[in-house]
Scaffold this motif. Structure first.
Motif, PDB file in Angstrom:
ATOM      1  N   THR A   9       0.839  -1.193   0.000  1.00 39.68           N
ATOM      2  CA  THR A   9       0.000   0.000   0.000  1.00 39.68           C
ATOM      3  C   THR A   9       0.876   1.246   0.000  1.00 39.68           C
ATOM      4  O   THR A   9       1.911   1.283   0.668  1.00 39.68           O
ATOM      5  CB  THR A   9      -0.914   0.010   1.249  1.00 39.68           C
ATOM      6  N   VAL A  10       0.435   2.250  -0.756  1.00 35.12           N
ATOM      7  CA  VAL A  10       1.109   3.547  -0.765  1.00 35.12           C
ATOM      8  C   VAL A  10       0.097   4.618  -0.358  1.00 35.12           C
ATOM      9  O   VAL A  10      -1.118   4.409  -0.455  1.00 35.12           O
ATOM     10  CB  VAL A  10       1.728   3.874  -2.146  1.00 35.12           C
ATOM     11  N   SER A  11       0.589   5.767   0.063  1.00 33.38           N
ATOM     12  CA  SER A  11      -0.288   6.839   0.535  1.00 33.38           C
ATOM     13  C   SER A  11      -0.815   7.721  -0.593  1.00 33.38           C
ATOM     14  O   SER A  11      -1.677   8.562  -0.366  1.00 33.38           O
ATOM     15  CB  SER A  11       0.461   7.705   1.559  1.00 33.38           C
ATOM     16  N   THR A  12      -0.339   7.510  -1.807  1.00 30.45           N
ATOM     17  CA  THR A  12      -0.709   8.338  -2.954  1.00 30.45           C
ATOM     18  C   THR A  12      -2.050   7.891  -3.535  1.00 30.45           C
ATOM     19  O   THR A  12      -2.285   6.690  -3.689  1.00 30.45           O
ATOM     20  CB  THR A  12       0.398   8.248  -4.025  1.00 30.45           C
ATOM     21  N   PRO A  13      -2.920   8.845  -3.900  1.00 29.57           N
ATOM     22  CA  PRO A  13      -4.228   8.486  -4.484  1.00 29.57           C
ATOM     23  C   PRO A  13      -4.072   7.706  -5.792  1.00 29.57           C
ATOM     24  O   PRO A  13      -3.127   7.915  -6.557  1.00 29.57           O
ATOM     25  CB  PRO A  13      -4.900   9.837  -4.731  1.00 29.57           C
ATOM     26  N   ILE A  14      -5.034   6.842  -6.066  1.00 33.32           N
ATOM     27  CA  ILE A  14      -4.978   5.925  -7.205  1.00 33.32           C
ATOM     28  C   ILE A  14      -4.819   6.652  -8.545  1.00 33.32           C
ATOM     29  O   ILE A  14      -4.066   6.196  -9.401  1.00 33.32           O
ATOM     30  CB  ILE A  14      -6.206   4.976  -7.209  1.00 33.32           C
ATOM     31  N   GLU A  15      -5.492   7.772  -8.729  1.00 31.95           N
ATOM     32  CA  GLU A  15      -5.402   8.483 -10.015  1.00 31.95           C
ATOM     33  C   GLU A  15      -3.971   8.929 -10.299  1.00 31.95           C
ATOM     34  O   GLU A  15      -3.491   8.835 -11.431  1.00 31.95           O
ATOM     35  CB  GLU A  15      -6.340   9.703 -10.029  1.00 31.95           C
ATOM     36  N   ASP A  90       2.108  -6.855 -14.682  1.00 35.51           N
ATOM     37  CA  ASP A  90       0.665  -6.685 -14.514  1.00 35.51           C
ATOM     38  C   ASP A  90       0.460  -5.981 -13.170  1.00 35.51           C
ATOM     39  O   ASP A  90       0.768  -6.546 -12.115  1.00 35.51           O
ATOM     40  CB  ASP A  90      -0.009  -8.052 -14.541  1.00 35.51           C
ATOM     41  N   ILE A  91      -0.042  -4.747 -13.226  1.00 32.29           N
ATOM     42  CA  ILE A  91      -0.186  -3.923 -12.029  1.00 32.29           C
ATOM     43  C   ILE A  91      -1.668  -3.661 -11.798  1.00 32.29           C
ATOM     44  O   ILE A  91      -2.330  -3.004 -12.603  1.00 32.29           O
ATOM     45  CB  ILE A  91       0.581  -2.595 -12.188  1.00 32.29           C
ATOM     46  N   ASN A  92      -2.182  -4.195 -10.687  1.00 28.47           N
ATOM     47  CA  ASN A  92      -3.585  -4.005 -10.309  1.00 28.47           C
ATOM     48  C   ASN A  92      -3.641  -3.039  -9.135  1.00 28.47           C
ATOM     49  O   ASN A  92      -2.842  -3.148  -8.193  1.00 28.47           O
ATOM     50  CB  ASN A  92      -4.221  -5.344  -9.934  1.00 28.47           C
ATOM     51  N   LEU A  93      -4.592  -2.095  -9.199  1.00 27.00           N
ATOM     52  CA  LEU A  93      -4.672  -1.011  -8.232  1.00 27.00           C
ATOM     53  C   LEU A  93      -6.074  -0.922  -7.642  1.00 27.00           C
ATOM     54  O   LEU A  93      -7.060  -1.100  -8.358  1.00 27.00           O
ATOM     55  CB  LEU A  93      -4.337   0.314  -8.927  1.00 27.00           C
ATOM     56  N   SER A  94      -6.138  -0.630  -6.350  1.00 23.27           N
ATOM     57  CA  SER A  94      -7.428  -0.428  -5.676  1.00 23.27           C
ATOM     58  C   SER A  94      -7.291   0.741  -4.713  1.00 23.27           C
ATOM     59  O   SER A  94      -6.284   0.834  -4.001  1.00 23.27           O
ATOM     60  CB  SER A  94      -7.831  -1.667  -4.874  1.00 23.27           C
ATOM     61  N   LEU A 101      -3.825   0.468  -2.903  1.00 24.68           N
ATOM     62  CA  LEU A 101      -3.328  -0.892  -2.730  1.00 24.68           C
ATOM     63  C   LEU A 101      -2.841  -1.359  -4.097  1.00 24.68           C
ATOM     64  O   LEU A 101      -3.580  -1.300  -5.082  1.00 24.68           O
ATOM     65  CB  LEU A 101      -4.434  -1.813  -2.220  1.00 24.68           C
ATOM     66  N   ILE A 102      -1.600  -1.814  -4.160  1.00 27.08           N
ATOM     67  CA  ILE A 102      -0.982  -2.226  -5.417  1.00 27.08           C
ATOM     68  C   ILE A 102      -0.634  -3.703  -5.356  1.00 27.08           C
ATOM     69  O   ILE A 102       0.004  -4.167  -4.410  1.00 27.08           O
ATOM     70  CB  ILE A 102       0.311  -1.418  -5.693  1.00 27.08           C
ATOM     71  N   THR A 103      -1.065  -4.437  -6.371  1.00 27.96           N
ATOM     72  CA  THR A 103      -0.600  -5.817  -6.558  1.00 27.96           C
ATOM     73  C   THR A 103       0.193  -5.824  -7.854  1.00 27.96           C
ATOM     74  O   THR A 103      -0.353  -5.564  -8.927  1.00 27.96           O
ATOM     75  CB  THR A 103      -1.763  -6.815  -6.619  1.00 27.96           C
TER      76      THR A 103
END
Length: 143
Positions: A9-15, A90-94, A101-103
């Motif tokens: 997880t990172v603190s930066t917004p998904i956009e 393959d980078i999935n983001l939520s 949250l990054i996978t």
């Protein structure tokens, strides 16, 4: 085949994360194996955009030609190819709270006789995956 998956997880917004990671040229900053990554085409980044990536692994340089296969609001897929291997990132983001949250999953399929050695380098790629997750976290948190 080598497969490495890391979730963090990172603190930066998904956009902001999607916008940044869409430009694979930024791999120079977040991927400890990347030495250089230069855009081949021009204009806004879009599905089909391409880069030439020079990485170092086990003391040797290798060049892969990367393309952005998918650019979706919550998923990015890049594919790199040369005559020895095909690498898929393959980078999935939520969204999670105010962050993301990054996978991150990397799959490396070796070609020819190199197919026989994938198992032998899995551990090294696992260590590189740990370093990549740590470095990507630092870089994205600083945006």
């Amino acid at each position: 085949m080598v497969r490495v998956t890391r979730t963090f997880t990172v603190s930066t917004p998904i956009e902001k994360v999607v916008e940044y990671l869409s430009d694979f040229g930024h791999a120079e900053q977040w991927d400890p194996g990347t030495k250089t990554c230069k855009r081949v085409d021009t204009g806004p980044v879009h599905e089909g955009s391409s880069w030439t990536n020079v990485s170092q692994f086990r003391g040797k340089e290798t060049t892969l030609d990367y393309r952005l296969l998918k650019r979706q609001p919550r998923r990015l897929v890049f594919e790199g190819r040369n005559k020895r291997a095909t690498s898929t990132d393959d980078i999935n983001l939520s969204p999670v709270g105010g962050g993301t949250l990054i996978t991150y999953e990397a799959n490396i399929a070796f070609h020819g006789v190199l197919r026989l050695v994938g198992w032998a380098v899995q551990g090294e790629f696992n260590r590189l995956g740990d370093r990549t997750a740590e470095q990507m976290t630092r870089v994205l948190n600083a945006l």
